[in-house]
Design a protein around this motif. Structure first.
Motif, PDB file in Angstrom:
ATOM      1  N   ILE A 202       8.270 -30.040 -39.147  1.00 33.86           N
ATOM      2  CA  ILE A 202       8.841 -29.837 -37.812  1.00 33.86           C
ATOM      3  C   ILE A 202       8.561 -28.426 -37.332  1.00 33.86           C
ATOM      4  N   LEU A 203       8.655 -27.466 -38.227  1.00 37.99           N
ATOM      5  CA  LEU A 203       8.434 -26.072 -37.851  1.00 37.99           C
ATOM      6  C   LEU A 203       7.016 -25.854 -37.337  1.00 37.99           C
ATOM      7  N   THR A 204       6.026 -26.450 -38.009  1.00 43.08           N
ATOM      8  CA  THR A 204       4.643 -26.344 -37.549  1.00 43.08           C
ATOM      9  C   THR A 204       4.475 -26.973 -36.178  1.00 43.08           C
ATOM     10  N   ASN A 205       5.082 -28.133 -35.988  1.00 46.60           N
ATOM     11  CA  ASN A 205       4.999 -28.802 -34.686  1.00 46.60           C
ATOM     12  C   ASN A 205       5.672 -27.979 -33.592  1.00 46.60           C
ATOM     13  N   MET A 206       6.754 -27.283 -33.944  1.00 52.19           N
ATOM     14  CA  MET A 206       7.396 -26.418 -32.957  1.00 52.19           C
ATOM     15  C   MET A 206       6.442 -25.319 -32.498  1.00 52.19           C
ATOM     16  N   GLY A 207       5.728 -24.721 -33.465  1.00 55.41           N
ATOM     17  CA  GLY A 207       4.772 -23.692 -33.110  1.00 55.41           C
ATOM     18  C   GLY A 207       3.653 -24.233 -32.246  1.00 55.41           C
ATOM     19  N   THR A 208       3.178 -25.426 -32.569  1.00 51.15           N
ATOM     20  CA  THR A 208       2.128 -26.057 -31.775  1.00 51.15           C
ATOM     21  C   THR A 208       2.597 -26.320 -30.349  1.00 51.15           C
ATOM     22  N   ALA A 209       3.883 -26.682 -30.211  1.00 52.97           N
ATOM     23  CA  ALA A 209       4.449 -26.967 -28.886  1.00 52.97           C
ATOM     24  C   ALA A 209       4.689 -25.705 -28.073  1.00 52.97           C
ATOM     25  N   GLY A 210       4.628 -24.532 -28.727  1.00 52.50           N
ATOM     26  CA  GLY A 210       4.789 -23.275 -28.000  1.00 52.50           C
ATOM     27  C   GLY A 210       6.052 -22.506 -28.302  1.00 52.50           C
TER      28      GLY A 210
END
Length: 302
Positions: free
Chosen positions: A235-243
């Protein structure tokens, strides 16, 4: 689709939990509601139910959450299968709120358990619960009415809500991502980013990904079609990808922290823009049309 009989739930837990549940009471409650009529108050013609949601069983329920049976049984079962206590686990998300929200959106709200807690914690805030299942929304509304809480319930897809840009100070999701494919979870976070004001916070309460990678048997407790994909993701990686930028949770050094080993809360903040900052003013809530909502920010106006 037939319910899997080899899950830990079906083989061991279900017989025990059924002894603790008032099934006759649940049946009387279910029979007291005209579900299709009540659901029609929420169904929106512009909401398309995705196949990953409609073509799978969740929690061993045939038809997943698009049935009144799911709405009636979700709370009685969940209170026994979220250790050490469902309220304690959900409270971890509320305790991780770092902002002073005037408008909150709870995505995949289900029967509204976390949504109600957010409204109690922030009584002055406008709180909206959004879910793909109108059956769950009927149950959520009933719970809010009995609790004397004013919450807006909206039928919608968390991937594409149709709500206005930068119209919320806080966006949350509880026990949602482990029931969605990874690309959908990323899309939900990207939508959350769009919906938040600059400086706004997103909070995700869900299964502990590290624990699920280490203990494979946890992924066999329920019939969950996307649980292994969730366990191997981040989830943390996806948060970074989302901005999103990381924000510490509960005075901890990392944006993700364990909740009783089985669950985790992950927090992110929408970076504060230095130019082209938009301002919004409050408007009244219309349960049938929220597209026109603006959002006053907290601390920082966006």
């Amino acid at each position: 689709m037939a319910v899997r009989q080899d899950t830990i739930w079906e083989r061991f837990l279900s017989p025990v939990v059924r002894l603790l549940i008032d099934e006759d009471g649940l049946r009387r409650y279910a029979d007291s509601i005209n579900w299709e009529k009540e659901c029609d108050r929420y169904r929106r013609d512009d909401v398309i139910i995705p196949s990953y949601y409609s073509n799978q069983n969740f929690h061993g329920i045939t038809g997943g959450y698009l049935t009144y049976n799911a709405a009636v049984t979700y709370d009685p079962i969940t209170q026994y299968v979220v250790p050490p206590n469902e309220t304690i686990v959900r409270q971890a998300l509320v305790d991780a709120v770092k902002v002073k929200p005037r408008r909150i959106l709870d995505l995949g709200c289900g029967t509204g358990s976390t949504t109600l807690m957010l409204k109690r914690a922030f009584p002055e805030a406008e709180v909206i619960g959004l879910d793909l299942s109108p059956y769950m929304l009927v149950r959520a509304e009933d719970k809010a009415r009995n609790a004397g809480l004013e919450i807006v319930w909206r039928h919608g897809n968390a991937e594409k809500t149709g709500l206005r840009d930068a119209s919320f100070d806080l966006v949350t999701a509880s026990l949602l991502f482990y029931e969605t494919p990874n690309e959908v979870s990323l899309a939900i976070l990207q939508e959350s980013f769009r919906l938040l004001v600059t400086g706004g916070q997103v909070l995700i309460l869900d299964g502990n990904q590290k624990t699920r990678r280490q203990l494979e048997w946890l992924n066999d407790v329920f019939e969950e079609p996307y649980i292994r994909e969730y366990a191997t993701g981040s989830i943390l990686t996806n948060m970074g990808t989302a901005g999103f930028e990381a924000v510490r949770c509960l005075r901890r050094a990392t944006p993700t922290h364990d909740v009783w080993w089985i669950n985790q809360v992950t927090s992110g903040v929408k970076p504060i823009a230095t130019e082209n900052v938009r301002r919004y003013t409050p408007t009244s809530i219309d349960n049938n049309d929220l597209e026109g909502l603006g959002s006053p920010a907290f601390g920082i106006m966006a």
